[in-house]
Design an enzyme around this catalytic site. Structure first.
Site, PDB file in Angstrom:
ATOM      1  N   GLU A 121      -7.191  35.633  28.200  1.00  0.00           N
ATOM      2  CA  GLU A 121      -8.183  35.289  29.215  1.00  0.00           C
ATOM      3  C   GLU A 121      -9.129  36.457  29.441  1.00  0.00           C
ATOM      4  O   GLU A 121      -9.014  37.493  28.792  1.00  0.00           O
ATOM      5  CB  GLU A 121      -7.479  34.858  30.513  1.00  0.00           C
ATOM      6  N   LYS A 123     -10.989  39.617  31.384  1.00  0.00           N
ATOM      7  CA  LYS A 123     -10.706  40.636  32.397  1.00  0.00           C
ATOM      8  C   LYS A 123     -11.946  40.765  33.263  1.00  0.00           C
ATOM      9  O   LYS A 123     -12.958  41.328  32.861  1.00  0.00           O
ATOM     10  CB  LYS A 123     -10.370  41.976  31.756  1.00  0.00           C
ATOM     11  N   ASP A 125     -14.380  41.926  36.247  1.00  0.00           N
ATOM     12  CA  ASP A 125     -14.658  43.247  36.779  1.00  0.00           C
ATOM     13  C   ASP A 125     -15.046  43.113  38.244  1.00  0.00           C
ATOM     14  O   ASP A 125     -16.205  42.917  38.574  1.00  0.00           O
ATOM     15  CB  ASP A 125     -15.811  43.866  35.966  1.00  0.00           C
ATOM     16  N   TYR A 232      -6.176  34.058  38.309  1.00  0.00           N
ATOM     17  CA  TYR A 232      -5.493  34.336  37.039  1.00  0.00           C
ATOM     18  C   TYR A 232      -3.982  34.509  37.177  1.00  0.00           C
ATOM     19  O   TYR A 232      -3.329  34.924  36.237  1.00  0.00           O
ATOM     20  CB  TYR A 232      -6.105  35.538  36.317  1.00  0.00           C
ATOM     21  N   LYS A 321      -9.760  46.474  26.530  1.00  0.00           N
ATOM     22  CA  LYS A 321     -11.094  46.714  27.094  1.00  0.00           C
ATOM     23  C   LYS A 321     -12.199  46.697  26.041  1.00  0.00           C
ATOM     24  O   LYS A 321     -11.966  46.960  24.869  1.00  0.00           O
ATOM     25  CB  LYS A 321     -11.102  48.078  27.785  1.00  0.00           C
ATOM     26  N   CYS A 415     -55.866  56.908  26.733  1.00  0.00           N
ATOM     27  CA  CYS A 415     -54.819  56.768  25.721  1.00  0.00           C
ATOM     28  C   CYS A 415     -54.200  58.136  25.427  1.00  0.00           C
ATOM     29  O   CYS A 415     -54.926  59.089  25.139  1.00  0.00           O
ATOM     30  CB  CYS A 415     -55.414  56.170  24.440  1.00  0.00           C
ATOM     31  N   CYS A 418     -55.314  59.123  21.606  1.00  0.00           N
ATOM     32  CA  CYS A 418     -56.692  59.379  21.178  1.00  0.00           C
ATOM     33  C   CYS A 418     -57.643  59.652  22.336  1.00  0.00           C
ATOM     34  O   CYS A 418     -58.809  59.983  22.117  1.00  0.00           O
ATOM     35  CB  CYS A 418     -57.214  58.220  20.336  1.00  0.00           C
ATOM     36  N   CYS A 433     -54.853  50.578  24.833  1.00  0.00           N
ATOM     37  CA  CYS A 433     -55.869  51.528  24.424  1.00  0.00           C
ATOM     38  C   CYS A 433     -56.998  50.705  23.808  1.00  0.00           C
ATOM     39  O   CYS A 433     -56.755  49.810  22.997  1.00  0.00           O
ATOM     40  CB  CYS A 433     -55.288  52.495  23.394  1.00  0.00           C
ATOM     41  N   CYS A 439     -57.959  54.774  17.035  1.00  0.00           N
ATOM     42  CA  CYS A 439     -56.828  55.480  17.640  1.00  0.00           C
ATOM     43  C   CYS A 439     -55.777  55.732  16.557  1.00  0.00           C
ATOM     44  O   CYS A 439     -55.292  54.789  15.932  1.00  0.00           O
ATOM     45  CB  CYS A 439     -56.227  54.637  18.766  1.00  0.00           C
TER      46      CYS A 439
END
Ligand code: IVH
Length: 675
Positions: A121, A123, A125, A232, A321, A415, A418, A433, A439
């Protein structure tokens, strides 16, 4: 005072109905009525209870948020201690193999004995909670505490909508259900947005938000936190003939109306456990909540009893884990990158941090609005997220930890490469730009695109070489490539005579190509491979395309006003027309539309990845047929994959293809292509 029989009957009817709809909505996620209809039932019950307060019972659905704020939580002694489980962080299959080997040894099984049956199943958190039901009514909810004594959080837990105040069917005299209170990602996001909007603190992660929500002394605050629960296991039980397996227990808890995750499976032996670990690992970032791994439990309760405990951990369970998907780091700087179309993308330079199984030093911040929304400052402590193969991103800033030296990010007006003006159109999130191919950053990207495999396919002309060519001033436009001699390349240093010659030969070879590839290689905004093919087919030659106006472009099948406008703009730019003339003058030999159409439906030179079971072809047959038509079959999906052919149970390759935008075919699609 007597209560009219009608009111009594209606109250119990309404409660029954509301409970049923709560169950449908919060537990099964399958509402049967609209929110408005539900609200109507709920209001009717509230009104009846207001005029007949003697009818109010603690398990009435109107009584979830009741009670006053507390000064402290009362201690609760657990009749059956709440244990924790041993955790393994081994990667891949070894966690499953080790656990299975240990169980077999403890049970005295030998190699010839059949595989052990497990229940695998998720885990969750969050925060472990024990719910005590007496005669089907929720009477107490407690945290784990030290395992022996927890805290009474009943008032808070009652506000969690998916936790039934009354069990369904035929509940036992006493039933303690244990599980995890957690928060769904969507709810977390909404909560944090609301917190930020009202100037309140932003939660670091789902776990903290969930745990913090349960441990509020004022249940009204908890009620405002969107919490969920998944069961669970069991604590104390009385008046119930226990099922013989853990999977039977979970099925029974679900039948009593408690939420139990459907991501659970009976697994045989180490291989069954490893398959579950792999499956969940591949789908982890698509689940609606965070998990930090999977849990394996011996399924038979009799075997569980035989295996027993070591100190505070059962021998019959283990948590396997996954690597953490989120980690905390610091934004050292925010740089701005310029893309092929001039789009300015802010990128966070981070203090190196290990997350999602790799060390991350950069993370995209997408655009200015995203930075504002996430409220990221230079110098901030931030949560970095890397889920699956997705590019790492800054998930959120922890503004509580902001130093007074942190600086707001401002999108540069010029920019960064450039110095040209930056413009952001009103309806666009990105700033660009405006210098186009003047550029250098855009020039490099444009050249990279021009040389790429699906455009002019110039082998050996990679990112590094292009940077060198542009930085040294040898190449400014694609046309300049065709003026290069081997000598110029060798002059760049570190390039041997032989490889310089190879690149020059590849450039020369690229002159013979198709009109469609040539159009695609120009890198016109919004013109991808398929539009380039349509244009080639429609115009039949480059001269006809150059001469066209926006209106005539819209006559091309599948070309709409946006694409037509992009093409017209591109062609209106004198510089672009000059580059095209120079390229043609260099001696391009562009095969016309008919050939492109054939090539487009061809398999030749394309990379395929097969996954899942196809309905009629075996893998080897499919592979042989693709290869017979000049295609290649590869084992892994990448940006270079042209097609993923997916059968049933396709697995992670299918997901990866979706992520990368690779075309996915079924068997029928493949056969069509092969015709
Ligand atoms: S079983 C006797 N199953 O992880 C075994 N725990 O240290 C008791 N958890 O405190 C735990 N998902 O808060 C179990 N499917 C799951 C779980 C789970 C999350 C938490 C729980 C426990 C901790 C393990």
């Amino acid at each position: 005072m007597t209560v009219p029989r009608g009111a009594l009957k209606r109250v119990s009817q309404l409660r029954g109905e509301i409970e049923r709809h709560n169950y449908q909505y919060y537990v099964l996620d399958q509402p049967l009525i609209s929110d408005a209809e539900y609200d109507r039932l709920f209001r009717e019950l509230q009104e009846l209870e207001a005029s007949h307060p003697e009818l109010i019972t603690p398990d009435s659905p109107t009584q979830r948020v009741g009670g006053r704020g507390l000064d402290a939580f009362e201690p609760v002694r657990h009749a059956v201690p709440m244990l924790s489980i041993r955790t393994e962080t081994d990667t891949e299959d070894s966690g499953a193999i080790k656990f299975d080997a240990r169980i077999r040894r403890e049970l005295g099984l030998v190699a010839t004995d059949p595989p052990v049956e497990y229940l695998a199943e998720l885990k969750f958190d969050g925060l472990a909670i024990s719910l005590r039901y007496e005669l089907g009514v929720l009477v107490r909810a407690a945290t784990r505490g030290d395992g022996e004594t927890g805290e009474d959080v009943t008032q808070n837990i009652r506000t969690i909508r998916c936790i039934p105040l009354r069990l369904r069917h035929d509940p036992p005299a006493v039933l303690e259900a244990r599980g995890e209170v957690y928060m769904r990602r969507e709810d977390f996001k909404r909560l944090n947005e609301a917190q930020r909007a009202s100037g309140e603190r932003v939660f670091v992660n789902l776990r903290n938000a969930a745990a913090g929500g349960v441990r509020q002394l004022d249940p009204k605050i908890t009620a405002g936190r969107p919490l969920s629960f998944s069961a669970y296991g069991l604590g104390a039980v009385a008046g119930w003939a226990l099922p013989s397996t853990h999977s039977g227990v979970l099925d029974a808890l679900a039948a009593f109306g408690l939420p139990v995750s459907s991501e659970r499976t009976v697994a045989l032996g180490a291989e069954g456990l490893a398959a579950f670990h792999r499956d969940i690992g591949a789908r982890r970032d698509k689940l609606p909540f965070d998990i930090d791994g999977v849990v394996y439990k011996v399924n038979s309760l009799e075997l569980q009893r035989r295996l027993g405990f070591v100190t505070r951990e059962p021998r019959w369970a283990v948590a396997h884990k996954f690597p953490a998907e989120e980690a905390i780091s610091q934004v050292l700087a925010i740089d701005v990158q310029v893309g092929r179309t001039g789009a300015l993308t802010p990128v966070a330079r981070l203090k190196p941090v290990f997350v999602g199984g790799v060390t991350v030093t950069n993370a995209t911040l997408h655009n200015e609005d995203e930075i504002r929304r996430k409220d990221v400052h230079v110098g901030d402590t931030v949560v970095v997220r890397r889920a699956g193969d997705v590019i790492p991103e800054v998930a959120r800033a922890i503004s509580e930890r902001r130093s007074p030296h942190a600086r707001r990010f401002v999108m540069p007006a010029k920019c960064p490469v450039c110095g040209s003006a930056v413009r952001r159109l009103e309806d666009e999130a990105v700033a660009r730009c405006t210098a186009g191919l003047f550029c250098p950053a855009q020039r490099k990207q444009a050249l990279r695109h021009f040389a790429s495999r699906r455009a002019m396919n110039i082998e050996g002309l990679g990112e590094k070489l292009i940077d060198q060519l542009v930085d040294s001033g040898l190449v400014a436009t694609p046309a300049d490539l065709y003026e290069l001699g081997a000598g110029a390349l060798e002059g760049l240093g570190r390039m041997a005579e032989k490889s310089a010659g190879k690149v020059i030969a590849a450039i020369e070879r690229s002159k013979r190509t198709t009109l469609a590839r040539f159009i695609y290689a120009l890198g016109i905004r919004n013109v991808g491979e398929s539009t380039a093919r349509d244009l080639a087919r429609h115009f039949g030659g480059i001269d006809a395309l150059i001469a066209v106006d926006a209106e005539a472009l819209e006559e091309v099948p599948d070309v709409g006003p946006v694409v037509a406008e992009s093409i017209a703009q591109f062609l209106a730019e004198r510089h672009n027309r000059e580059v095209i003339s120079e390229l043609l003058a260099a001696g391009m030999s562009l095969e016309a539309a008919a050939v492109d159409a054939a090539e487009s439906s061809d398999v030749k030179g394309k990379t395929f990845v097969l996954t899942g079971t196809l309905p009629s072809l075996t893998r080897d047959e499919a592979k042989a047929r693709i290869e017979a038509r000049g295609g290649r079959v590869s084992g892994a999906v990448s940006k270079k994959t042209d097609y993923v052919v997916a059968g049933s149970d396709p697995g992670s390759k299918h997901d990866k293809a979706e992520q990368l935008g690779v075309t996915i075919l079924d068997e029928e699609g493949l056969l069509k292509l092969l015709k």
